[in-house]
Motif scaffolding. Structure first.
Motif, short mmCIF file in Angstrom:
data_model
loop_
_atom_site.label_atom_id
_atom_site.label_comp_id
_atom_site.label_asym_id
_atom_site.label_seq_id
_atom_site.Cartn_x
_atom_site.Cartn_y
_atom_site.Cartn_z
N UNK A 293 -4.29 -6.66 -1.41
CA UNK A 293 -2.87 -7.08 -1.85
C UNK A 293 -2.83 -8.16 -2.86
N UNK A 294 -3.82 -9.14 -2.84
CA UNK A 294 -3.68 -10.21 -3.81
C UNK A 294 -3.75 -9.51 -5.27
N UNK A 295 -4.86 -8.48 -5.11
CA UNK A 295 -4.93 -7.77 -6.39
C UNK A 295 -3.66 -7.09 -6.89
N UNK A 296 -3.00 -6.37 -6.05
CA UNK A 296 -1.77 -5.61 -6.44
C UNK A 296 -0.77 -6.70 -6.78
N UNK A 302 2.80 -2.01 -6.76
CA UNK A 302 3.29 -1.90 -5.26
C UNK A 302 2.16 -1.82 -4.15
N UNK A 303 2.39 -2.41 -3.00
CA UNK A 303 1.39 -2.51 -1.83
C UNK A 303 1.08 -1.13 -1.30
N UNK A 304 -0.34 -1.26 -0.92
CA UNK A 304 -0.66 0.35 -0.31
C UNK A 304 0.36 0.70 0.54
N UNK A 305 0.65 2.16 0.38
CA UNK A 305 1.43 2.77 1.21
C UNK A 305 0.64 3.46 2.47
N UNK A 306 0.27 3.12 3.46
CA UNK A 306 -0.53 4.01 4.35
C UNK A 306 0.33 4.64 5.03
#
Length: 484
Positions: A293-296, A302-306
């Motif tokens: 998340x910090x990398x993104x 955008x954050x990972x879309x699980x």
């Protein structure tokens, strides 16, 4: 333009093992030598050894007065804009120990009390003791010293992600620890916009390097000085009016002794135990890798879309025809779920001189959670993954195929991925039989299990270095079923 965009990988940073660098500028992260030393893999050990051996040789030349040799060593630490990390706000330019600064750095090292008294042993020590050396210069220097290992990593990642390479590209200066000389080679390497770039594993970069001069001075040196002055009842001691308690304020100490790196070293001489304590604590408690998340956030992605990943898994057709598509979605999910525990993926890894292959092989670098627990009790330097996009039952031949990948040196833990299972009880028994026969441990995972992995990860706390997220309770439960 990022590497993922330039080569149409269809993946963002969360699904990549390397730092997705921007070819036009630098990303504000640094390679931390303490992070290198914390790695347990052969690749990590080689990197740490290269850095240690190189810097010891530099210090050896300092003591012998071999100026020309040392300046030549340092001059090859200039950053050639191939790594694209560091402070540059505009065009990537690097700030390593380059040709222009080699003589200045050499002179500073020669005059440094830390070097001449033996305090300075590791390259990162120089950012505590020498003015002008900071995170960017240390990081650039590290990248150049381990260039051979970054080239090896880059070539493997190009194969894994399908990034084209160009033959007969000049490697740039490579440190040879056997000859203790810099050399250059013509190698097959990736080119973008007519320029070479090298990839860096994202688990070795940090927002800053661990060693910090001000932290060392303020929280290690000054408290010691405070106690010494109080014990000696020196004129710098201030007594509180309320209860007469003695105080020595850090501000007063800085006025008395200065607030420079030289001040820190001057006060370290004779108190070397403080220096050793600082180094020991840094090595014992390395900074955790930057989270996905910090990398993104750092890269404005955008954050990972699980939910999207789950849908992609569900919509992947079953059957050998779509085996590659299934393997790719598994890669994406595992890259997001298991970072930074599992790294350096190798696709269709060759084992036994190519006579056997495994779909995906990960290096186990876990420092907490389930995979770390495994490493304390079972051989698992690598974790093997087999993807079976089957509609029929997984039987003994498939079990034996994965078991054949195991060894004491590589590891004896594997994940067997299947779409669903009509007779889970029978499959579990087959995996238990393999474990009880001492042929290795296979954890079978269906689509339903993977979705449960994702759901557990989503609800777990992301804080405390992600320890809770890295427990993977379904994996622990399935593993316990193998050994009980």
């Amino acid at each position: 333009m990022k590497i993922s965009e330039k080569f149409n990988l269809g993946l963002t940073q969360a699904y990549l093992d390397f730092v997705d660098i921007d070819l036009d500028t630098d990303l504000l992260v640094f390679v931390d030598p303490t992070a290198l030393r914390s790695l347990d893999s052969p690749w990590g050990h080689s990197c740490a050894s290269l850095v240690q051996q190189f810097f010891e040789y530099v210090l050896e030349n300092i003591k012998s007065g071999n100026d020309d040799k040392a300046k030549l060593l340092l001059s090859n630490l200039s950053e050639r804009n191939e790594f694209h990390i560091g402070f540059s706000a505009g065009k990537s330019r690097g700030s390593g120990f380059g040709n222009k600064s080699a003589a200045l750095i050499w002179d500073a090292l020669c005059q440094s009390k830390a070097a001449t008294t033996g305090l300075l042993r590791d390259i990162e020590d120089s950012c505590l003791s020498i003015e002008g050396i900071g995170s960017d210069m240390i990081s650039d220097a590290i990248c150049n010293i381990i260039r051979s290992k970054l080239i090896e990593y880059t070539q493997d990642m190009c194969i894994y992600y399908g990034i084209a390479t160009t033959p007969n590209v000049n490697s740039g200066p490579i440190w040879n620890p056997q000859t203790r000389e810099w050399e250059q080679k013509q190698l097959s390497l990736p080119i973008a916009e007519g320029k070479l770039f090298l990839l860096i594993p994202k688990n070795i970069v940090r927002r800053k390097i661990s060693y910090d001069y001000q932290e060392y001075y303020d929280h290690y040196i000054l408290p010691e000085l405070q106690q010494e002055h109080i014990k000696a009842k020196s004129p710098l001691v201030h007594y509180l009016k309320k209860n007469g308690a003695p105080r020595v304020y850090k501000k007063i100490l800085k006025e008395e002794y200065g607030n420079t790196k030289q001040s820190a070293i001057d006060q370290t001489i004779g108190r070397e135990h403080i220096w050793e304590k600082y180094k020991e604590e840094k090595n014992a408690n390395p900074q955790p890798p930057i989270s996905n998340n910090s990398f993104l956030e750092l890269q404005n992605q955008p954050l990972i879309d699980w939910y999207d990943l789950i849908n992609e898994l569900k919509n992947t057709p079953k059957g050998t025809k779509d085996a590659d598509k299934y393997e790719k979605i598994i890669e994406k999910i595992f890259s997001a779920l298991f970072y930074p525990n599992l790294n350096y993926p190798t696709k269709q890894a060759r084992l036994h001189e190519g006579r056997k292959r495994v779909d995906i092989q990960y290096t186990n670098e876990a420092k907490n959670g389930f995979f770390h627990w495994l490493s304390l009790h079972y051989p698992c330097s690598y974790i093997f993954v087999e993807c079976k996009n089957y509609t029929n039952e997984v039987a003994n031949p498939e079990i034996d195929q994965l078991a054949g990948r195991f060894s004491l040196n590589r590891g004896k833990i594997g994940l067997l991925l299947i779409r669903d299972c009509e007779n889970q009880k029978l499959l579990d028994q087959r995996c238990r039989d393999t474990a009880q026969d001492n042929r290795g441990f296979m954890i079978s995972l269906t689509d339903e299990d993977i979705i449960k992995l994702i759901e557990d990860y989503k609800v777990a706390s992301p804080y405390n270095n992600g320890v809770q997220r890295h427990q993977y309770p379904i994996l622990r439960a399935k593993f316990n079923n193998l050994i009980n």
